[in-house]
Each structure stands twice: as structure tokens, then as C-alpha cells.
Design a protein around this motif. Sequence first.
Motif, PDB file in Angstrom:
ATOM      1  N   UNK A 275     -33.852 -39.187  50.726  1.00  0.00           N
ATOM      2  CA  UNK A 275     -32.447 -38.753  49.832  1.00  0.00           C
ATOM      3  C   UNK A 275     -32.638 -37.119  49.706  1.00  0.00           C
ATOM      4  N   UNK A 276     -33.484 -36.773  50.033  1.00  0.00           N
ATOM      5  CA  UNK A 276     -33.922 -35.207  49.876  1.00  0.00           C
ATOM      6  C   UNK A 276     -32.858 -34.472  50.831  1.00  0.00           C
ATOM      7  N   UNK A 277     -32.459 -35.301  51.890  1.00  0.00           N
ATOM      8  CA  UNK A 277     -31.595 -34.502  52.959  1.00  0.00           C
ATOM      9  C   UNK A 277     -32.028 -35.097  54.325  1.00  0.00           C
ATOM     10  N   UNK A 278     -32.935 -35.963  54.574  1.00  0.00           N
ATOM     11  CA  UNK A 278     -33.477 -36.285  56.040  1.00  0.00           C
ATOM     12  C   UNK A 278     -32.710 -37.329  56.570  1.00  0.00           C
ATOM     13  N   UNK A 279     -31.950 -38.292  55.878  1.00  0.00           N
ATOM     14  CA  UNK A 279     -30.856 -39.227  56.223  1.00  0.00           C
ATOM     15  C   UNK A 279     -31.837 -40.341  57.124  1.00  0.00           C
ATOM     16  N   UNK A 280     -33.075 -40.452  57.272  1.00  0.00           N
ATOM     17  CA  UNK A 280     -33.633 -41.746  57.898  1.00  0.00           C
ATOM     18  C   UNK A 280     -33.959 -42.752  56.983  1.00  0.00           C
ATOM     19  N   UNK A 281     -34.070 -43.873  57.415  1.00  0.00           N
ATOM     20  CA  UNK A 281     -34.399 -45.105  56.541  1.00  0.00           C
ATOM     21  C   UNK A 281     -35.314 -46.079  57.300  1.00  0.00           C
ATOM     22  N   UNK A 282     -36.031 -46.801  56.341  1.00  0.00           N
ATOM     23  CA  UNK A 282     -37.030 -47.809  56.707  1.00  0.00           C
ATOM     24  C   UNK A 282     -36.306 -49.230  56.061  1.00  0.00           C
ATOM     25  N   UNK A 283     -35.352 -49.399  55.291  1.00  0.00           N
ATOM     26  CA  UNK A 283     -34.540 -50.312  54.954  1.00  0.00           C
ATOM     27  C   UNK A 283     -33.078 -50.349  55.339  1.00  0.00           C
ATOM     28  N   UNK A 284     -32.497 -51.523  55.236  1.00  0.00           N
ATOM     29  CA  UNK A 284     -30.933 -51.432  55.673  1.00  0.00           C
ATOM     30  C   UNK A 284     -30.085 -51.023  54.320  1.00  0.00           C
ATOM     31  N   UNK A 285     -29.448 -49.693  54.849  1.00  0.00           N
ATOM     32  CA  UNK A 285     -28.761 -49.121  53.774  1.00  0.00           C
ATOM     33  C   UNK A 285     -27.559 -49.774  53.216  1.00  0.00           C
ATOM     34  N   UNK A 286     -27.003 -50.653  54.005  1.00  0.00           N
ATOM     35  CA  UNK A 286     -25.726 -51.414  53.855  1.00  0.00           C
ATOM     36  C   UNK A 286     -26.210 -52.324  52.834  1.00  0.00           C
ATOM     37  N   UNK A 287     -27.328 -52.941  52.948  1.00  0.00           N
ATOM     38  CA  UNK A 287     -27.824 -54.162  52.139  1.00  0.00           C
ATOM     39  C   UNK A 287     -28.022 -53.625  50.797  1.00  0.00           C
ATOM     40  N   UNK A 288     -28.159 -52.504  50.216  1.00  0.00           N
ATOM     41  CA  UNK A 288     -28.663 -51.991  49.067  1.00  0.00           C
ATOM     42  C   UNK A 288     -27.511 -52.689  47.771  1.00  0.00           C
ATOM     43  N   UNK A 289     -27.997 -53.039  46.920  1.00  0.00           N
ATOM     44  CA  UNK A 289     -26.973 -53.152  45.818  1.00  0.00           C
ATOM     45  C   UNK A 289     -26.197 -51.760  45.394  1.00  0.00           C
ATOM     46  N   UNK A 290     -24.892 -51.922  44.932  1.00  0.00           N
ATOM     47  CA  UNK A 290     -23.928 -51.005  44.593  1.00  0.00           C
ATOM     48  C   UNK A 290     -24.734 -50.091  43.450  1.00  0.00           C
TER      49      UNK A 290
END
Length: 445
Positions: A275-290
Motif C-alpha cells: 500500500x506504500x505504492x507498489x500495487x502488487x499483492x499476494x492475496x485476492x484484493x477483491x476478496x477483502x472485507x469492505x
Amino acid sequence: MKFSMKMTKMTSPPVVLVAGLLTIIAIGTLLLMLPAASHSGHSLYWVDALFTATSAACVTGLVVVDVNTTFTIFGEIVIMILMQLGGLGFMTMATLFALVLGRRLSLKDRLLLKEAINADSMEGIVRIIRKVMIFSFTIEGIAAVILALRWMADMPVGQALYYGLFHSVSLFNNGGFDLFGNSFIQYRGDWLFNLTASVLVISGGLGFIVLSDLFDFRRRRRLSLHSKLVLSVTGGLIALGTLVIFVFEFTNMRTLGALNLEEKLYSAVFQSVSTRSSGTSTIDITGLRQATQFFIMLLMFIGASPGSTGGGIKTTTFIIMMGAIIAMVRGRKDIVFFNYRVPKVMLMKALTIIIISLFIFILVLMLLLMTEDVQFLPLAFEAASAIGTVGLSVGVTPYLTDIGKLIISATMFIGRIGPLTIAYALRPRTDKQLYRYPEGHITIG
């Protein structure tokens, strides 16, 4: 005289920086539209090419097409070069070539560099740039080798070397692009990848001034107030983000719930760093709670640090405003960090950046709500990701209308240049005010 004043206005550092980034985006768009850049052998649709070039040059990582399946190696190399130019800045890269060729930098060049890296003065500016370039390319090179060695177990040697270089550049410059199609989800339990990627993202997000300070720390044995603040706030935000993501998503079977404890920790740390600014992920962002998505929006809005490869309002802007709130609550007149008083003009600048950024965010969100048939929170998440040049997405971006894509493209550009730089570039030239009005009193609260 009028002609001279006009030329001075048109060649001011903010105008040159804006024009320079626009030029890089334009060239990148044309290159990505070449048939040689696409697997299909046909020219990529101009809106998609413009969006991709803007996302790469503004080191964001939002995409409207899958990079690996859409672009050839030529197209991917164009994206990688755009990320490098956008991350380190075209003036920094131009300085590198000038130094290699033995050319002396003019006063105008030094003014541009000062603006580009948010330095306080021109003193030692070339020395700082030289150290930063050495530091940056060394980190990228070492990380590329480490990642390549790791991926040689999963793919051919040549591909592993190429993937190592591409993702090293992407991660260090907070570019957000990947060649796997699902970011780095398959490596969420890999400690070597998580450590290497996190170091790259954090190093790129600290800023040139901090990197230079760290470069000289063994000799000087001290850090500037700016570096102390950046390191403290960055560490604090990463720790807070890790805790919130870990707690909020612990039982969510779409993200951390199905993982073992080690994978949970790795994923929470990596996502907080991202979230610092890289934009990569190791989890499904769409599955995060609101609630988690909203918290990540706040972290993306803060972003990285001044003069870095990342975006957002910046960590120092955030901490100055927090310091002002604490000082007001305690009844103190001054904002103090590490026994140093922050000048009032810095508070005014921080407040201006936050207000302008919030205004742009609200305006962009309202426009997207008018043009897109999508719910509020997903659009707000994409808008925050764009203005923070982060690149995290809940899957909305590929399905935006052409108008929506252009709106997000403009938002990424403003987020990379910085709202205050845009304002300076557009403001009319005014003479220095030689008088002050009497002080008035207004009731607040």
C-alpha cells in the motif's frame, strides 16, 4: 521584457516536469500501439495503449489488459523502461547521461533536479543524484539476481533472468506491473520472495533524500530530521497496516482465512508494504472485507515519501498534519519532532496538498459515478489507487468505459506529478507582495 517573462514562465521547473512526463507518456503510447508490441500482431486500441503507458510512466500498475498475454517481449520492455523513467524521473535519468558524457549541469538543470527530488536546496544536488543512481541500480541488480535464482526452479533460465529484471524494476520503482497475471499470489508463502520484494518496495518508497542519507550514514553517523521522520512514519504505517490486515482478514476464507499462520503473516506484511505504492499483492484484493478495503484506501492516499518512486500525499505531509492536531489538542503553538520545530509554512503546504488531493479524489469519484455503472466503494478504491499511484485494484479498471479510462489516466498523471506541482505549473505569474493586511479574528469550531 514581456517576452522574457513569458519564456521564464514556460520554462519554470514545474512546467518542464509536467511537459517531460507528458512526452514520456506520448512516446510510450505510440510504441505500445505498434503491431510489434502486441501478440495479436495488430495495433493496440489507443485508449488502452494510453492507459498502459500512463500507468507505467506514473508507476501505478493499474491495467486494462493482461500484460503477459497482450504484449510481446518488446511491449513488456517498453513498459519496463517507462517504469524506470517514471520512477527515477526523467530529469534524474537525463542527469545520469549528462554525467556519463562529462557535461557540466547548468543552473537551470540544477533547479529542475531540486524540484524533481523535492530537495530543500541545490547544494550538493548532483552528488545526491549520483549516490541515488548507484544505490538504485545496485539494489535493482542484486534483487534481479536473487529473484532470477529463485525462479530458475520454476521456469527456464532465460525466462527467469528476464522475469527477475522486470519485476525488480517494477517493485523498486513501485510500478505495480507483473508478468504472472495474478500478481504474486503463488509466492505468498515464499520467505525469500516476500523479503526481497518488500525490501525493493520500501527502498523505492523512502525517497532520494533518505537514500542519500542512508548512503552516508556510516561516515556521518547521523540522519537529517527529514530522514528520521520518513523512516519512523514508514515503519509505523507498515506495522499498523500489517496488524489491521492480519486482524480484519484472519477468518476471511477468501483471503487469509484459508492460509496457515506463516502465510498469514507473510501476506499481511506484504500487503501492508504494497500500500506504500507498489500495487502488487499476494492475496485476492477483491476478496477483502469492505472495512479492510477502506483502510487500505487510507494507506494508499498517504502513499510513499517525498522524492520517491511512489505517490500519495506523502508520509511527511501526513505526519505534519498529525503533529498539528496533537499540538492543538495539547495547547502548544509549535509542531515539534525530534526536538526540532516545524516552520508554519510547512504546515500550510501540507494542508494545501491534503485539501487539493481530497478535492481531486472527490471530483474523480463523482465523475466515475456518472460514467460507470459500478458501486460506490469499488470506484472509490480505484480512484484512491490512481491518485496514490498504487495500482491495487478490486477488478473494476478493465471494465471501465473509455471515458472512465481517460479519467483514471488523468488521475494517475496528477498523482505522479503531485497536485501542488500541477498547481504551480498552472498558476499565473504574480509579483512579490510588498505589504501585509491587518490581522483579523475568526471564530472556529
